[in-house]
Design an enzyme around this catalytic site. Structure first.
Site, PDB file in Angstrom:
ATOM      1  N   ASP A 118      14.982  15.207 -34.292  1.00 13.76           N
ATOM      2  CA  ASP A 118      14.181  14.376 -35.546  1.00 13.76           C
ATOM      3  C   ASP A 118      13.476  13.433 -34.971  1.00 13.76           C
ATOM      4  O   ASP A 118      13.958  12.697 -33.706  1.00 13.76           O
ATOM      5  CB  ASP A 118      15.116  13.833 -36.285  1.00 13.76           C
ATOM      6  N   HIS A 144       5.072  16.520 -32.312  1.00 15.75           N
ATOM      7  CA  HIS A 144       5.656  17.795 -31.905  1.00 15.75           C
ATOM      8  C   HIS A 144       5.486  18.187 -30.811  1.00 15.75           C
ATOM      9  O   HIS A 144       6.255  18.785 -29.912  1.00 15.75           O
ATOM     10  CB  HIS A 144       5.236  18.719 -33.264  1.00 15.75           C
ATOM     11  N   LEU A 156      22.667  31.134 -20.732  1.00 14.00           N
ATOM     12  CA  LEU A 156      22.517  30.478 -21.868  1.00 14.00           C
ATOM     13  C   LEU A 156      21.777  31.169 -23.088  1.00 14.00           C
ATOM     14  O   LEU A 156      21.057  31.922 -23.050  1.00 14.00           O
ATOM     15  CB  LEU A 156      21.461  29.297 -21.921  1.00 14.00           C
TER      16      LEU A 156
HETATM   17  C1  FPP Z   1      11.500  16.632 -37.023  1.00 13.41           C
HETATM   18  O1  FPP Z   1      10.666  15.495 -36.878  1.00 13.41           O
HETATM   19  C2  FPP Z   1      11.102  17.846 -36.422  1.00 13.41           C
HETATM   20  C3  FPP Z   1      10.569  18.865 -36.697  1.00 13.41           C
HETATM   21  C4  FPP Z   1      10.614  19.308 -38.324  1.00 13.41           C
HETATM   22  C5  FPP Z   1      10.210  19.801 -35.841  1.00 13.41           C
HETATM   23  C6  FPP Z   1      10.658  20.129 -34.446  1.00 13.41           C
HETATM   24  C7  FPP Z   1      10.084  20.904 -33.686  1.00 13.41           C
HETATM   25  C8  FPP Z   1       9.743  20.882 -32.484  1.00 13.41           C
HETATM   26  C9  FPP Z   1      10.333  19.955 -31.701  1.00 13.41           C
HETATM   27  C10 FPP Z   1       8.963  21.697 -31.698  1.00 13.41           C
HETATM   28  C11 FPP Z   1       8.388  23.315 -32.033  1.00 13.41           C
HETATM   29  C12 FPP Z   1       9.709  24.070 -31.756  1.00 13.41           C
HETATM   30  C13 FPP Z   1       9.904  24.805 -30.754  1.00 13.41           C
HETATM   31  C14 FPP Z   1      11.079  26.017 -30.758  1.00 13.41           C
HETATM   32  C15 FPP Z   1       8.632  25.160 -30.178  1.00 13.41           C
HETATM   33  P1  FPP Z   1      10.116  14.693 -37.897  1.00 13.41           P
HETATM   34  O2  FPP Z   1       8.550  15.274 -38.044  1.00 13.41           O
HETATM   35  O3  FPP Z   1      10.681  14.972 -39.214  1.00 13.41           O
HETATM   36  O4  FPP Z   1       9.904  13.258 -37.431  1.00 13.41           O
HETATM   37  P2  FPP Z   1      10.105  12.049 -38.391  1.00 13.41           P
HETATM   38  O5  FPP Z   1      11.436  11.903 -39.082  1.00 13.41           O
HETATM   39  O6  FPP Z   1       9.639  10.818 -37.367  1.00 13.41           O
HETATM   40  O7  FPP Z   1       8.891  12.129 -39.373  1.00 13.41           O
END
Ligand code: FPP
Length: 233
Positions: free
Chosen positions: A12, A29, A123
């Site tokens: 997150d 992201h 893994l």
């Molecule tokens: C949460 O941050 C993150 C996500 C909803 C997406 C996580 C995805 C990735 C790290 C990349 C894609 C994955 C792969 C497997 C290639 P948020 O957007 O909720 O952050 P915020 O709480 O600060 O708004």
């Protein structure tokens, strides 16, 4: 690693990381993928057997279309870019979640990753995609009901262990440690059934800043924990 087989991560803080830099959320992201690549590598080097990451939840469909399609594109480019490395490092990819409603190009890319890594024995790297803990439990309950109706399962003699076998994680032990970056103190529908006795570690660090050093801190913290599983020492 002894006593630590399975680490699960709620990645997150990508959005806030981007906002603080005056960037589009998708940039966060993109940066998050770089962290992910490092953490997969570190997990593999440390001999951790299972790593599960929350990439897209059943609730994430509420986000703007641009962000959703950006996340899917990112997954496709992650596979295109990293698959060879994953195979070389003996990493086996798995997917947890409902795939039937994912875009076709995403499913094609996933199939390629699963097929190419299916014989890897290092893994086990699981990506939770269109995943929700409650949806997973409901799906298992429906499967169980169908088995009962077919006379294939017996409700009287059905154990927690039997029920676990109906989850996406059928072949994966419960997570020993769940890490959440970005500071929120909740599980957000992640591994709801499997997290009953997981140790939780929350850090305020945003996911794109979660380095292997920060990961080591979380693992060190875990090693200090006294896990009693409801018993006494
Ligand atoms: C949460 O941050 C993150 C996500 C909803 C997406 C996580 C995805 C990735 C790290 C990349 C894609 C994955 C792969 C497997 C290639 P948020 O957007 O909720 O952050 P915020 O709480 O600060 O708004």
């Amino acid at each position: 690693m002894r006593d630590l087989q399975h680490v699960a991560i709620i990645m997150d803080g990508n959005g806030r990381w981007a906002k603080e830099r005056g960037l589009n959320r998708l940039r966060g992201h993109y940066a998050g993928v770089e962290s992910l690549i490092e953490i997969v590598r570190t997990s593999s080097d440390l001999g951790i057997k299972y790593l599960t990451v929350y990439a897209f939840s059943t609730e994430n469909w509420k986000r703007p279309l641009e962000e959703i399609s950006g996340l899917f594109k990112l997954l496709i480019s992650f596979v295109a870019r990293e698959l060879e490395n994953l195979v070389q490092n003996n990493v086996k990819v798995g997917i947890l979640g409902e795939r039937s409603v994912l875009p076709e190009d995403v499913n094609r890319s996933i199939d390629k990753a699963l097929e190419s890594t299916k014989n890897c024995t290092g893994l086990s790297f699981n990506i939770a995609l269109n995943y929700g803990g409650r949806a997973e439990i409901l799906r298992a309950a429906k499967k169980f009901a169908a088995q009962c109706a077919q006379g294939e399962a017996d409700a009287e003699n059905f154990s927690e262990n039997d029920f676990s076998k109906l989850m996406y994680t059928a072949d994966i032990p419960d997570p020993d440690l769940i890490i959440r970056t970005g500071g929120e103190r909740r599980l957000s529908n992640f591994l709801t059934w499997q997290s009953a006795y997981s140790e939780l570690y929350v850090t305020d660090i945003y996911w794109p800043d979660f380095s292997p050093e920060e990961y080591e801190k979380a693992l060190d913290d875990y090693r200090q924990r006294d896990r009693r599983f409801g018993g006494i020492k």
